[in-house]
Motif scaffolding. Structure first.
Motif, mmCIF file in Angstrom:
data_model
loop_
_atom_site.group_PDB
_atom_site.id
_atom_site.type_symbol
_atom_site.label_atom_id
_atom_site.label_comp_id
_atom_site.label_asym_id
_atom_site.label_seq_id
_atom_site.Cartn_x
_atom_site.Cartn_y
_atom_site.Cartn_z
ATOM 1 N N MET A 144 -3.348 -2.397 -0.988
ATOM 2 C CA MET A 144 -3.288 -0.926 -1.054
ATOM 3 C C MET A 144 -4.285 -0.420 -2.074
ATOM 4 O O MET A 144 -4.881 -1.213 -2.830
ATOM 5 C CB MET A 144 -1.876 -0.470 -1.422
ATOM 6 C CG MET A 144 -1.410 -0.928 -2.804
ATOM 7 S SD MET A 144 0.330 -0.587 -3.139
ATOM 8 C CE MET A 144 1.124 -1.857 -2.140
ATOM 9 N N THR A 161 -1.937 4.481 -4.349
ATOM 10 C CA THR A 161 -0.706 4.092 -3.662
ATOM 11 C C THR A 161 0.151 3.195 -4.553
ATOM 12 O O THR A 161 1.383 3.315 -4.570
ATOM 13 C CB THR A 161 -1.038 3.379 -2.347
ATOM 14 O OG1 THR A 161 -1.917 4.211 -1.575
ATOM 15 C CG2 THR A 161 0.210 3.099 -1.539
ATOM 16 N N GLU A 182 -2.370 5.636 8.169
ATOM 17 C CA GLU A 182 -2.604 5.492 6.732
ATOM 18 C C GLU A 182 -2.539 4.027 6.319
ATOM 19 O O GLU A 182 -3.082 3.654 5.276
ATOM 20 C CB GLU A 182 -1.579 6.308 5.943
ATOM 21 C CG GLU A 182 -1.671 7.817 6.152
ATOM 22 C CD GLU A 182 -3.026 8.386 5.760
ATOM 23 O OE1 GLU A 182 -3.567 7.996 4.705
ATOM 24 O OE2 GLU A 182 -3.556 9.220 6.522
ATOM 25 N N HIS A 183 -1.910 3.201 7.133
ATOM 26 C CA HIS A 183 -1.917 1.759 6.871
ATOM 27 C C HIS A 183 -3.337 1.214 6.965
ATOM 28 O O HIS A 183 -3.687 0.271 6.235
ATOM 29 C CB HIS A 183 -1.028 1.035 7.887
ATOM 30 C CG HIS A 183 0.437 1.197 7.633
ATOM 31 N ND1 HIS A 183 1.105 0.469 6.687
ATOM 32 C CD2 HIS A 183 1.360 1.996 8.233
ATOM 33 C CE1 HIS A 183 2.385 0.807 6.687
ATOM 34 N NE2 HIS A 183 2.567 1.746 7.629
ATOM 35 N N ARG A 210 -3.326 3.123 2.253
ATOM 36 C CA ARG A 210 -2.563 4.154 1.551
ATOM 37 C C ARG A 210 -1.105 4.216 2.000
ATOM 38 O O ARG A 210 -0.432 5.213 1.757
ATOM 39 C CB ARG A 210 -3.218 5.520 1.767
ATOM 40 C CG ARG A 210 -4.629 5.585 1.233
ATOM 41 C CD ARG A 210 -5.191 6.974 1.192
ATOM 42 N NE ARG A 210 -5.319 7.587 2.511
ATOM 43 C CZ ARG A 210 -6.003 8.702 2.743
ATOM 44 N NH1 ARG A 210 -6.625 9.319 1.739
ATOM 45 N NH2 ARG A 210 -6.067 9.205 3.953
ATOM 46 N N ALA A 211 -0.602 3.163 2.639
ATOM 47 C CA ALA A 211 0.780 3.175 3.130
ATOM 48 C C ALA A 211 1.426 1.812 2.974
ATOM 49 O O ALA A 211 0.748 0.775 2.913
ATOM 50 C CB ALA A 211 0.799 3.609 4.598
ATOM 51 N N ASP A 231 3.460 6.948 2.405
ATOM 52 C CA ASP A 231 2.010 6.908 2.208
ATOM 53 C C ASP A 231 1.586 8.061 1.319
ATOM 54 O O ASP A 231 2.361 8.985 1.052
ATOM 55 C CB ASP A 231 1.277 6.924 3.550
ATOM 56 C CG ASP A 231 1.472 8.223 4.329
ATOM 57 O OD1 ASP A 231 1.234 9.304 3.768
ATOM 58 O OD2 ASP A 231 1.871 8.149 5.515
#
Length: 296
Positions: free
Chosen positions: A170, A174, A220-221, A225-226, A285
Motif C-alpha cells: 500500500m 493508506t 483503489e486496490h 490505496r485499499a 480505501d
C-alpha cells in the motif's frame, strides 16, 4: 530651694490650718489634704521627681519545680506511618537490602540493553517514518492495466502492534490511515474481548477493475490505496469474522463500531450492508470525494 522661700511656704501653710476640712464622720467626702501636707508634698516632689511608672505586670500563679521540669521537657512527636508499619511487620520476615529486594532501585543493565536493542530493531524495521508501522520499502509498483501502480509503496506486516495475516502492499497514506483506524477504532471496539493481535487480510494491492467487472474503472486496490479485512483475532485465540459476526448480537456491536470508526480516516468504507460483494469483509480505501467520506 532657698531657705527664705521655704519659710514663706511654711507660713502660708500655718495660716491655712483653720480652713481644714471637717472630720470624716461629719462629711461624706474623703478628708482633704492639709495645706502643710500639700506644701511638704510639693517640696518633696520638686526635690525628688517621681519615677516613671512601670508597665503593669500580669499576676502569674507561682511556678512549682514540677511545672518547670515539665515545661523544659520537649513534647513527644506522634509515631509516623513508617514506624507504625514497621511495628506491624512480622518479626520473622527479614529486612532485604536493595541488592536482595524484589524491586531493585535501578533497572538491570542487561534489561536496559534488551529494551534499547528491541527499540532500535523496531526503528530499523519501520516504514513511512513511523515506528508503529512495521514493514519494508517497495518503491514504485507497476501495473499491467492502465491506471494501475503506485509510487513509493511499502509492504506492511504490522500496524500499531497488531500484525497482518499477510504482508500488504500500500501507499504510506493508506498505512497511516490504517494505523489511525486500528488505534481509534479496532482496539477500543474489542477492548472487553481482546486485545486484538491480528487482522486477517482478504485483499490488498492487485491490478484490477472495481468488483472485477470488465470495462469498469480501476479499483483503489490497483493503486495501492485499499485493503480488505475479513476477521479479527483476539489474544486468547478467538476469531471474529465479518461474515458470521455481523449477524450475532455479541459481536455485531463491536463490528459496527469498527466499521463506523473507519469512516473518516478512510474516504471509502464498505461493509456487509453495502452490497453482495462485501458481505464477508470490510473494504477501506483512501480515495477522497468532494462530498466527504462514502461509508455504506
Amino acid at each position: 530651694m532657698t531657705g527664705g522661700r521655704l519659710a514663706v511656704l511654711f507660713g502660708l501653710a500655718v495660716l491655712a490650718l483653720p480652713a481644714a476640712a471637717q472630720a470624716p464622720e461629719h462629711s461624706p467626702r474623703p478628708v482633704a489634704r492639709s495645706a502643710v501636707d500639700a506644701v511638704l508634698h510639693q517640696v518633696r516632689f520638686q526635690t525628688h521627681p517621681r519615677p516613671r511608672a512601670l508597665p503593669a505586670v500580669a499576676v502569674v500563679a507561682p511556678v512549682t519545680a514540677s511545672d518547670t521540669a515539665q515545661a523544659s521537657r520537649p513534647k513527644l512527636r506522634p509515631p509516623s506511618a513508617q514506624v507504625i508499619s514497621a511495628a506491624a511487620r512480622p518479626a520473622s520476615l527479614p529486612f532485604l537490602s536493595p541488592e536482595r529486594s524484589m524491586s531493585p532501585l535501578s533497572r538491570p543493565k542487561d534489561l536496559e540493553e534488551k529494551v534499547f536493542f528491541k527499540k532500535l530493531k523496531r526503528r530499523k524495521g519501520s516504514v513511512c517514518g513511523d515506528i508503529d508501522i512495521q514493514g519494508e520499502q517497495v518503491g514504485r509498483v507497476k501495473g499491467k492495466l492502465r491506471g494501475c501502480g503506485a509510487e513509493d509503496a511499502v509492504r506492511v506486516r504490522e500496524v500499531a502492534g497488531v500484525r497482518l495475516s499477510q504482508q500488504a502492499v500500500m501507499t504510506c497514506d493508506t498505512a497511516r490511515a490504517l494505523k489511525t483506524w486500528v488505534e481509534r477504532g479496532v482496539k477500543p471496539a474489542f477492548r472487553s474481548r481482546g486485545p486484538v493481535v491480528e487482522m486477517r487480510v482478504a485483499a490488498h494491492y492487485v491490478c484490477r477493475t472495481r468488483n472485477h467487472k470488465t470495462g469498469a474503472k480501476i479499483s483503489e486496490h490497483g493503486k495501492g490505496r485499499a485493503i480488505d479485512i475479513s476477521a479479527f483475532v483476539m489474544k486468547d485465540g478467538e476469531v471474529i469474522t465479518v461474515l458470521k459476526g455481523w449477524g450475532q448480537g455479541t459481536t455485531l456491536r463491536p463490528l459496527r463500531q469498527v466499521w463506523k470508526a473507519a469512516c473518516g480516516p478512510f474516504g471509502t468504507v464498505l461493509g456487509p450492508e453495502s452490497d453482495r460483494y462485501h458481505r464477508d469483509h470490510f473494504h477501506v480505501d483512501t480515495a477522497r470525494y468532494r462530498g466527504g467520506p462514502y461509508c455504506r
